[in-house]
Design a protein around this motif. Structure first.
Motif, PDB file in Angstrom:
ATOM      1  N   ILE A   1      -7.304  -2.606   6.906  1.00 32.95           N
ATOM      2  CA  ILE A   1      -6.229  -2.404   5.928  1.00 32.95           C
ATOM      3  C   ILE A   1      -5.656  -0.998   6.038  1.00 32.95           C
ATOM      4  CG2 ILE A   1      -5.570  -2.510   3.502  1.00 32.95           C
ATOM      5  CD1 ILE A   1      -6.722  -5.144   4.517  1.00 32.95           C
ATOM      6  N   LEU A   2      -4.329  -0.921   6.144  1.00 30.04           N
ATOM      7  CA  LEU A   2      -3.611   0.347   6.022  1.00 30.04           C
ATOM      8  C   LEU A   2      -2.520   0.120   4.991  1.00 30.04           C
ATOM      9  CD1 LEU A   2      -3.235   3.260   7.055  1.00 30.04           C
ATOM     10  CD2 LEU A   2      -1.661   2.357   8.776  1.00 30.04           C
ATOM     11  N   LEU A   3      -2.623   0.818   3.858  1.00 36.16           N
ATOM     12  CA  LEU A   3      -1.665   0.532   2.783  1.00 36.16           C
ATOM     13  C   LEU A   3      -0.898   1.763   2.355  1.00 36.16           C
ATOM     14  CD1 LEU A   3      -3.121   1.585  -0.072  1.00 36.16           C
ATOM     15  CD2 LEU A   3      -4.373  -0.537   0.196  1.00 36.16           C
ATOM     16  N   GLU A   4       0.252   1.514   1.773  1.00 38.69           N
ATOM     17  CA  GLU A   4       1.113   2.595   1.312  1.00 38.69           C
ATOM     18  C   GLU A   4       0.526   3.258   0.061  1.00 38.69           C
ATOM     19  OE1 GLU A   4       3.763   4.489   1.713  1.00 38.69           O
ATOM     20  OE2 GLU A   4       4.106   3.805   3.755  1.00 38.69           O
TER      21      GLU A   4
ATOM     22  N   ILE B   1       2.469  -7.070   8.646  1.00 42.07           N
ATOM     23  CA  ILE B   1       2.948  -6.332   7.472  1.00 42.07           C
ATOM     24  C   ILE B   1       3.108  -7.302   6.312  1.00 42.07           C
ATOM     25  CG2 ILE B   1       4.803  -4.934   6.489  1.00 42.07           C
ATOM     26  CD1 ILE B   1       5.473  -3.972   9.301  1.00 42.07           C
ATOM     27  N   ILE B   2       2.505  -6.952   5.167  1.00 43.04           N
ATOM     28  CA  ILE B   2       2.692  -7.708   3.936  1.00 43.04           C
ATOM     29  C   ILE B   2       3.685  -6.947   3.066  1.00 43.04           C
ATOM     30  CG2 ILE B   2       1.606  -8.592   1.844  1.00 43.04           C
ATOM     31  CD1 ILE B   2      -0.955  -8.977   3.378  1.00 43.04           C
ATOM     32  N   GLY B   3       4.794  -7.609   2.740  1.00 43.05           N
ATOM     33  CA  GLY B   3       5.892  -6.946   2.025  1.00 43.05           C
ATOM     34  C   GLY B   3       6.984  -6.596   3.007  1.00 43.05           C
ATOM     35  N   THR B   4       8.212  -6.896   2.657  1.00 45.31           N
ATOM     36  CA  THR B   4       9.309  -6.699   3.610  1.00 45.31           C
ATOM     37  C   THR B   4      10.453  -5.870   3.025  1.00 45.31           C
ATOM     38  OG1 THR B   4      10.150  -8.892   2.969  1.00 45.31           O
ATOM     39  CG2 THR B   4       8.789  -8.780   4.947  1.00 45.31           C
ATOM     40  N   GLY B   5      10.119  -4.976   2.079  1.00 45.21           N
ATOM     41  CA  GLY B   5      11.122  -4.085   1.517  1.00 45.21           C
ATOM     42  C   GLY B   5      11.396  -2.906   2.427  1.00 45.21           C
ATOM     43  N   ALA B   6      11.993  -1.863   1.856  1.00 47.28           N
ATOM     44  CA  ALA B   6      12.463  -0.726   2.654  1.00 47.28           C
ATOM     45  C   ALA B   6      11.343  -0.043   3.427  1.00 47.28           C
ATOM     46  CB  ALA B   6      13.172   0.275   1.739  1.00 47.28           C
ATOM     47  N   ILE B   7      10.184   0.179   2.784  1.00 42.60           N
ATOM     48  CA  ILE B   7       9.116   0.923   3.460  1.00 42.60           C
ATOM     49  C   ILE B   7       8.520   0.111   4.602  1.00 42.60           C
ATOM     50  CG2 ILE B   7       7.159   0.210   2.039  1.00 42.60           C
ATOM     51  CD1 ILE B   7       7.951   3.780   3.348  1.00 42.60           C
ATOM     52  N   ALA B   8       8.625  -1.220   4.535  1.00 44.17           N
ATOM     53  CA  ALA B   8       8.120  -2.056   5.633  1.00 44.17           C
ATOM     54  C   ALA B   8       8.875  -1.755   6.924  1.00 44.17           C
ATOM     55  CB  ALA B   8       8.245  -3.532   5.271  1.00 44.17           C
TER      56      ALA B   8
ATOM     57  N   ASP C   1      -4.988  -7.777  13.819  1.00 42.89           N
ATOM     58  CA  ASP C   1      -6.185  -6.952  13.660  1.00 42.89           C
ATOM     59  C   ASP C   1      -6.103  -6.071  12.417  1.00 42.89           C
ATOM     60  OD1 ASP C   1      -7.433  -7.598  16.332  1.00 42.89           O
ATOM     61  OD2 ASP C   1      -5.572  -6.670  17.048  1.00 42.89           O
ATOM     62  N   VAL C   2      -4.899  -5.602  12.119  1.00 37.89           N
ATOM     63  CA  VAL C   2      -4.681  -4.662  11.017  1.00 37.89           C
ATOM     64  C   VAL C   2      -3.531  -5.167  10.153  1.00 37.89           C
ATOM     65  CG1 VAL C   2      -4.229  -2.262  10.377  1.00 37.89           C
ATOM     66  CG2 VAL C   2      -5.353  -2.775  12.554  1.00 37.89           C
ATOM     67  N   VAL C   3      -3.714  -5.084   8.849  1.00 40.49           N
ATOM     68  CA  VAL C   3      -2.655  -5.465   7.916  1.00 40.49           C
ATOM     69  C   VAL C   3      -2.130  -4.211   7.220  1.00 40.49           C
ATOM     70  CG1 VAL C   3      -2.131  -6.691   5.779  1.00 40.49           C
ATOM     71  CG2 VAL C   3      -3.519  -7.795   7.531  1.00 40.49           C
ATOM     72  N   CYS C   4      -0.836  -3.977   7.324  1.00 44.65           N
ATOM     73  CA  CYS C   4      -0.165  -2.921   6.558  1.00 44.65           C
ATOM     74  C   CYS C   4       0.342  -3.534   5.256  1.00 44.65           C
ATOM     75  CB  CYS C   4       1.006  -2.340   7.339  1.00 44.65           C
ATOM     76  SG  CYS C   4       0.540  -1.392   8.791  1.00 44.65           S
ATOM     77  N   ILE C   5      -0.065  -2.983   4.141  1.00 42.62           N
ATOM     78  CA  ILE C   5       0.350  -3.517   2.844  1.00 42.62           C
ATOM     79  C   ILE C   5       1.465  -2.644   2.293  1.00 42.62           C
ATOM     80  CG2 ILE C   5      -0.389  -4.028   0.490  1.00 42.62           C
ATOM     81  CD1 ILE C   5      -3.100  -4.770   1.616  1.00 42.62           C
ATOM     82  N   CYS C   6       2.642  -3.248   2.202  1.00 43.19           N
ATOM     83  CA  CYS C   6       3.851  -2.536   1.775  1.00 43.19           C
ATOM     84  C   CYS C   6       4.460  -3.179   0.533  1.00 43.19           C
ATOM     85  CB  CYS C   6       4.869  -2.516   2.913  1.00 43.19           C
ATOM     86  SG  CYS C   6       4.313  -1.634   4.379  1.00 43.19           S
ATOM     87  N   THR C   7       3.621  -3.825  -0.267  1.00 43.28           N
ATOM     88  CA  THR C   7       4.064  -4.381  -1.534  1.00 43.28           C
ATOM     89  C   THR C   7       4.167  -3.256  -2.565  1.00 43.28           C
ATOM     90  OG1 THR C   7       1.756  -4.851  -2.045  1.00 43.28           O
ATOM     91  CG2 THR C   7       3.059  -6.648  -1.100  1.00 43.28           C
TER      92      THR C   7
END
Length: 344
Positions: free
Chosen positions: A94-97, A11-18, A69-75
């Motif tokens: 890539i799986l992003l918000e 996970i990239i980004g560690t705020g609330a949605i992460a 394998d997969v990056v969740c982008i939560c920035t």
């Protein structure tokens, strides 16, 4: 027991949605959270304790991990492009918000980079997976309500002033892309387009009436769809106390209305009137952005795993996600120019 080794997620980004993503990943047998990336060394240390996995603040080190394998982008919304390209270039899916980005140009660059790298790109629009919405969509696709005439989306929500003051990017043009429509309203606007088809033109008005932000906290629009149907959109984060989002779909043979993702009206010629509110999955963020749970995120994450393993398409692709962004940006342009805008 799963037949496959779980896919590794970072996970990239560690705020609330992460936290929502982490809970969904940890709940599934198909996935494993292996690392997170934060913006500073201090935040990374806190994230390591919070998520109980290794945390980096250097994106190159993070992306060098072979177990991701997969990056969740939560920035924040205006910072999806750069980490997505970096991840795609080293072969990470890539799986992003939502929204995909804050301009169609940045969205196109993101989509094209993933295609060039040969990686899957999915965008989180978890409300597409709510049982009530799926039932509505099946009814429309099977022709039960006949030719589509009108679709309305109402996201008349409320956010306390602290929602914006506690963040450096929320409600800003660069970080958020706007405010009430592009951040909160985009979910229901995505559903509206998924049912009604592409928009051809829009006339909209947005205003900032209550909150001290760059973006809008009040919006309304009239939409012309390519199939000849009409639509309306209302939205806001200044509408105390905040009502559940509402989607109304009208056809020649009747109408179906969702409120908070649940069916509240089912009126179709030749059928008994049916209302089956059932148990909502996911909840509504009408007055609290965290008043949702992770179960729909989990379903969409597992859909991403299936797309990767079977070389299929994620339930919401980058091109799918671009449609709602383009319509919202069209509303912003229409309001600024005070005229109807034709969409590409």
């Amino acid at each position: 027991m799963t037949k496959h080794k779980p896919l590794g997620f970072g996970i990239i980004g560690t705020g609330a949605i992460a936290g929502m993503h982490a809970a969904a990943i940890n709940a599934s047998e198909e996935t494993e959270l292996v690392a997170v990336l934060s913006s500073t060394e201090a935040r990374a240390k806190l994230a390591e304790e919070k998520f109980n996995v290794p945390a980096d603040h250097d994106i190159d080190l993070f992306l060098s991990r072979k177990d991701i394998d997969v990056v969740c982008i939560c920035t924040h919304s205006g910072n999806h492009l750069e980490p997505a390209i970096a991840a795609a270039n080293v072969g990470k899916h890539i799986l992003l918000e939502k929204p995909i980005e804050v301009s169609t140009e940045r969205a196109d660059e993101l989509i094209n980079s993933c295609e060039k790298a040969g990686v899957k790109l999915g965008v989180i629009f978890q409300n597409r997976l709510k049982p009530g919405y799926l039932k509505l969509k099946e009814a429309v696709q099977s022709g039960k309500i006949g030719k589509l005439l009108m679709g309305t989306a109402a996201i008349n929500w409320y956010r306390d002033p602290s929602y914006y003051s506690s963040s450096s990017w929320k409600g800003t043009k660069d970080g958020d892309g706007g405010a009430a429509l592009i951040n909160q309203g985009v979910h229901t606007i995505d559903l509206l387009l998924d049912i009604m088809g592409d928009a051809e033109a829009v006339y909209g008005q947005v205003k900032t009436m209550v909150h001290k932000i760059e973006g809008e906290d009040l919006a309304t629009a009239i939409v012309n769809f390519k199939n000849g149907a009409l639509g309306t959109i209302t939205g806001g984060t200044s509408l105390y106390p905040g009502n559940p989002e509402r989607l109304e779909i009208y056809g020649e043979k009747g109408n179906i209305i969702l409120e908070g993702g649940k069916i509240v009206a089912w009126n179709i010629k030749g059928e008994e009137s049916e209302v089956n509110a059932g148990t909502d999955i996911g909840g509504s963020g009408a007055s609290d952005p965290m008043a949702i749970d992770f179960r729909l995120h989990q379903i969409q994450i597992e859909d991403m795993v299936e797309a990767i393993r079977n070389n299929g398409k994620p339930v919401v692709t980058g091109q799918d996600a671009k449609r709602s962004l383009a319509l919202i940006l069209g509303i912003y342009q229409s309001s600024m120019e005070n005229k109807k805008v034709n969409l590409k």
